[in-house]
Design a protein around this motif. Structure first.
Motif, PDB file in Angstrom:
ATOM      1  N   VAL A 131     -10.529   4.811   2.838  1.00 12.75           N
ATOM      2  CA  VAL A 131      -9.775   3.709   3.452  1.00 12.75           C
ATOM      3  C   VAL A 131     -10.335   3.369   4.823  1.00 12.75           C
ATOM      4  O   VAL A 131     -10.370   2.198   5.231  1.00 12.75           O
ATOM      5  N   PHE A 132     -10.813   4.374   5.548  1.00 14.58           N
ATOM      6  CA  PHE A 132     -11.397   4.149   6.877  1.00 14.58           C
ATOM      7  C   PHE A 132     -12.564   3.161   6.821  1.00 14.58           C
ATOM      8  O   PHE A 132     -12.778   2.379   7.760  1.00 14.58           O
ATOM      9  N   PHE A 133     -13.311   3.149   5.709  1.00 18.59           N
ATOM     10  CA  PHE A 133     -14.498   2.294   5.605  1.00 18.59           C
ATOM     11  C   PHE A 133     -14.197   0.898   5.055  1.00 18.59           C
ATOM     12  O   PHE A 133     -15.116   0.115   4.826  1.00 18.59           O
ATOM     13  N   TYR A 134     -12.906   0.594   4.847  1.00 20.30           N
ATOM     14  CA  TYR A 134     -12.548  -0.769   4.449  1.00 20.30           C
ATOM     15  C   TYR A 134     -12.396  -1.627   5.707  1.00 20.30           C
ATOM     16  O   TYR A 134     -11.457  -1.436   6.479  1.00 20.30           O
ATOM     17  N   PRO A 135     -13.294  -2.602   5.947  1.00 17.33           N
ATOM     18  CA  PRO A 135     -13.172  -3.437   7.155  1.00 17.33           C
ATOM     19  C   PRO A 135     -11.972  -4.378   7.091  1.00 17.33           C
ATOM     20  O   PRO A 135     -11.374  -4.723   8.108  1.00 17.33           O
ATOM     21  N   CYS A 152       0.834  -1.206   0.000  1.00 19.17           N
ATOM     22  CA  CYS A 152       0.000   0.000   0.000  1.00 19.17           C
ATOM     23  C   CYS A 152       0.867   1.254   0.000  1.00 19.17           C
ATOM     24  O   CYS A 152       0.632   2.200  -0.767  1.00 19.17           O
ATOM     25  N   LEU A 153       1.888   1.264   0.870  1.00 16.65           N
ATOM     26  CA  LEU A 153       2.772   2.425   0.956  1.00 16.65           C
ATOM     27  C   LEU A 153       3.589   2.586  -0.320  1.00 16.65           C
ATOM     28  O   LEU A 153       3.873   3.705  -0.753  1.00 16.65           O
ATOM     29  N   MET A 154       3.960   1.455  -0.934  1.00 11.88           N
ATOM     30  CA  MET A 154       4.718   1.526  -2.183  1.00 11.88           C
ATOM     31  C   MET A 154       3.870   2.125  -3.298  1.00 11.88           C
ATOM     32  O   MET A 154       4.366   2.923  -4.106  1.00 11.88           O
ATOM     33  N   VAL A 155       2.574   1.757  -3.332  1.00  7.48           N
ATOM     34  CA  VAL A 155       1.669   2.336  -4.333  1.00  7.48           C
ATOM     35  C   VAL A 155       1.623   3.854  -4.183  1.00  7.48           C
ATOM     36  O   VAL A 155       1.703   4.596  -5.163  1.00  7.48           O
ATOM     37  N   ILE A 183      -6.198   2.023  -4.954  1.00  4.34           N
ATOM     38  CA  ILE A 183      -6.589   3.202  -5.728  1.00  4.34           C
ATOM     39  C   ILE A 183      -6.500   4.449  -4.842  1.00  4.34           C
ATOM     40  O   ILE A 183      -5.983   5.492  -5.249  1.00  4.34           O
ATOM     41  N   PHE A 184      -7.000   4.310  -3.613  1.00  4.04           N
ATOM     42  CA  PHE A 184      -7.014   5.453  -2.703  1.00  4.04           C
ATOM     43  C   PHE A 184      -5.618   5.754  -2.164  1.00  4.04           C
ATOM     44  O   PHE A 184      -5.283   6.912  -1.916  1.00  4.04           O
ATOM     45  N   PHE A 185      -4.776   4.721  -2.025  1.00  2.00           N
ATOM     46  CA  PHE A 185      -3.396   4.989  -1.628  1.00  2.00           C
ATOM     47  C   PHE A 185      -2.645   5.710  -2.750  1.00  2.00           C
ATOM     48  O   PHE A 185      -1.803   6.571  -2.484  1.00  2.00           O
ATOM     49  N   ALA A 186      -2.981   5.376  -4.004  1.00  2.00           N
ATOM     50  CA  ALA A 186      -2.383   6.106  -5.126  1.00  2.00           C
ATOM     51  C   ALA A 186      -2.809   7.575  -5.099  1.00  2.00           C
ATOM     52  O   ALA A 186      -1.992   8.480  -5.340  1.00  2.00           O
ATOM     53  N   LEU A 187      -4.088   7.817  -4.772  1.00  2.00           N
ATOM     54  CA  LEU A 187      -4.576   9.196  -4.682  1.00  2.00           C
ATOM     55  C   LEU A 187      -3.917   9.937  -3.529  1.00  2.00           C
ATOM     56  O   LEU A 187      -3.650  11.138  -3.624  1.00  2.00           O
ATOM     57  N   ILE A 188      -3.638   9.230  -2.429  1.00  2.00           N
ATOM     58  CA  ILE A 188      -2.919   9.849  -1.314  1.00  2.00           C
ATOM     59  C   ILE A 188      -1.531  10.289  -1.785  1.00  2.00           C
ATOM     60  O   ILE A 188      -1.080  11.404  -1.495  1.00  2.00           O
ATOM     61  N   GLY A 189      -0.850   9.411  -2.525  1.00  2.00           N
ATOM     62  CA  GLY A 189       0.472   9.764  -3.036  1.00  2.00           C
ATOM     63  C   GLY A 189       0.430  10.948  -3.977  1.00  2.00           C
ATOM     64  O   GLY A 189       1.272  11.852  -3.908  1.00  2.00           O
ATOM     65  N   ILE A 217     -10.476  12.694   0.847  1.00  2.00           N
ATOM     66  CA  ILE A 217     -11.379  11.682   0.288  1.00  2.00           C
ATOM     67  C   ILE A 217     -10.797  10.286   0.466  1.00  2.00           C
ATOM     68  O   ILE A 217     -11.496   9.334   0.830  1.00  2.00           O
ATOM     69  N   SER A 218      -9.491  10.161   0.226  1.00  2.00           N
ATOM     70  CA  SER A 218      -8.836   8.851   0.307  1.00  2.00           C
ATOM     71  C   SER A 218      -8.765   8.341   1.743  1.00  2.00           C
ATOM     72  O   SER A 218      -9.022   7.157   1.998  1.00  2.00           O
TER      73      SER A 218
END
Length: 424
Positions: free
Chosen positions: A310-314, A268-271, A322-328, A305-306
């Protein structure tokens, strides 16, 4: 007006060497402290925080000092050369202390290395705005960030190739590899970048900037500019508070909330990292078109938004990437433009001071947030991590919206057809 990418690349060598060192520091030093000297997590955390504490106090002082000197090599270059030589000398004592299991020598060598790094961090970063016309600083900072990423990747490759999979590996080859690259980078910088000559050349090519700086020197910062400076410095503190909480605690969050074991969290961090690297140059171009402030706010909204998604992923799902890419991408938009906005409000004679101020607020956040977010994680739940990041990112958007100065001024085209040109 076009950015001199070749010159900016060489200027970025100083930041490349700094990033290579910090990648090694973050990855190798904790392993030595734990595996060789058998220190507990609290002590290791305290030692690892030394660089941030030193940065808060020293970077503004060193930056201001570099503003005032005037040598044959320029204002920043002597600090970069002296700091690099001192850092390389002291850092090579650390793997020897590790091999000999001398904790006292290791801590002394580490402290001296951190002092040496602080000696040239602000001057190295201030060199870019010194040698870049104002409207092009976001583009240039994108190149500088890309160079820093290359330095970090270089060190990671060294670690992967040179650290043997044994119980007590020798880290000397990695230290030597990083030291050699630091020396090579600074030698190339010294050969290719004649600081005083380039600064004089830019002053001749862009006399309107020199006139503007002269007015600032005479009048000082206007009250409304000081207000904008205060708001952007607070914004820097807020978004670093949010982002650093996620990067430092995500490995534990992934394990406890998502049940991810081993190094699975790293994907995730690499993305996010790869997305940021890919985004740097395009974002530099975009911000020159729509402005720095808008680009930063768009980046912060992407991150908000990201974090919320991610918070809502159980549990972990590949779509979370996708959201980690948007964070980056969002972080790249923020990072490329924030330093240029701060130094835009400075006078030409105190860019180093303002660079130090930037680091004071970012480093203060990185001291503050592990403690505060850590208390929430320990005494409430790990589920607080992303709401914590969402809260501080929202605050950053609010304070950033109040910043009225420091933006770039897009160059007016002589002909309407020029607006369709793509700059090389």
């Amino acid at each position: 007006m076009k950015l001199n990418y070749k010159r900016t690349f060489f200027v970025g060598l100083a930041f490349l060497s700094i990033s290579a060192f910090w990648q090694m520091y973050d990855n190798i030093i904790p392993l030595i402290l734990e595996n060789t000297f058998h220190l507990n997590d609290a002590v290791i955390g305290g030692i690892m925080a030394m660089d941030n504490v030193l940065a808060v106090f020293l970077l503004p002082i060193i930056g201001t000092l570099s503003d005032k000197v005037d040598t044959r090599l320029g204002k920043r270059t002597p600090f970069i050369i002296g700091g690099t030589i001192a850092a390389v000398t002291f850092m090579l004592l650390m793997p020897l202390a590790d091999k000999m299991q001398l904790l006292g020598l290791f801590v002394i060598a580490l402290a001296l290395t951190l002092l040496a790094m602080a000696m040239y961090r602000s001057p190295a970063v201030a060199l870019m705005p010194d040698l870049t016309p104002k409207p092009l600083r976001s583009k240039a900072n994108a190149v500088i960030n890309l160079m820093g990423a290359i330095g970090g990747v270089y060190t990671l490759i060294l670690i992967k190739l040179l650290v043997k999979k044994v119980e007590n590996p020798s880290y000397l080859p990695v230290f030597v590899g990083v030291a050699a690259m630091m020396i090579l980078a600074i030698v190339l910088l010294l050969i290719t970048t004649k600081e005083k000559k380039i600064a004089a050349q830019i002053a001749l090519e862009y006399p309107e900037e020199a006139e503007e700086e002269q007015k600032k020197e005479t009048a000082g910062l206007a009250p409304e500019v000081k207000k904008s400076l205060a708001f952007i410095l607070v914004s820097i503190f807020l978004w670093f508070t949010a982002y650093n909480a996620v990067t430092t605690a995500f490995s534990r969050y992934a394990e406890k909330e998502w049940g991810m074991l081993g190094g699975g969290f790293a994907s995730c961090l690499m993305v996010a990292t790869v997305a940021a690297i890919i985004s740097y140059l395009p974002i530099g171009i975009i911000s020159s078109k729509i402005g720095r402030k808008k680009t930063i706010i768009i980046g912060l909204i992407l991150m908000l938004i990201s974090y919320s998604a991610v918070f809502f992923y159980p549990t972990y799902n590949v779509t979370a990437n996708i959201f980690f890419a948007l964070i980056g991408m969002g972080w790249a938009a923020v990072g490329v433009n924030s330093l240029p906005m701060v130094v835009e409000m400075s006078r030409g004679s105190d860019i180093g001071k303002y660079t130090g101020l930037y680091y004071t607020f970012s480093m203060t956040a990185q001291i503050f947030t592990p403690v505060v977010s850590g208390l929430l994680l320990e005494y409430v739940s790990y589920g607080t991590l992303f709401p914590y990041a969402m809260f501080f990112t929202t605050c950053a958007i609010m304070t950033m919206s109040l910043v009225k100065h420091g933006d770039s001024k897009p160059e007016q085209k002589k002909d309407i057809l020029e607006n369709f040109d793509v700059e090389d």
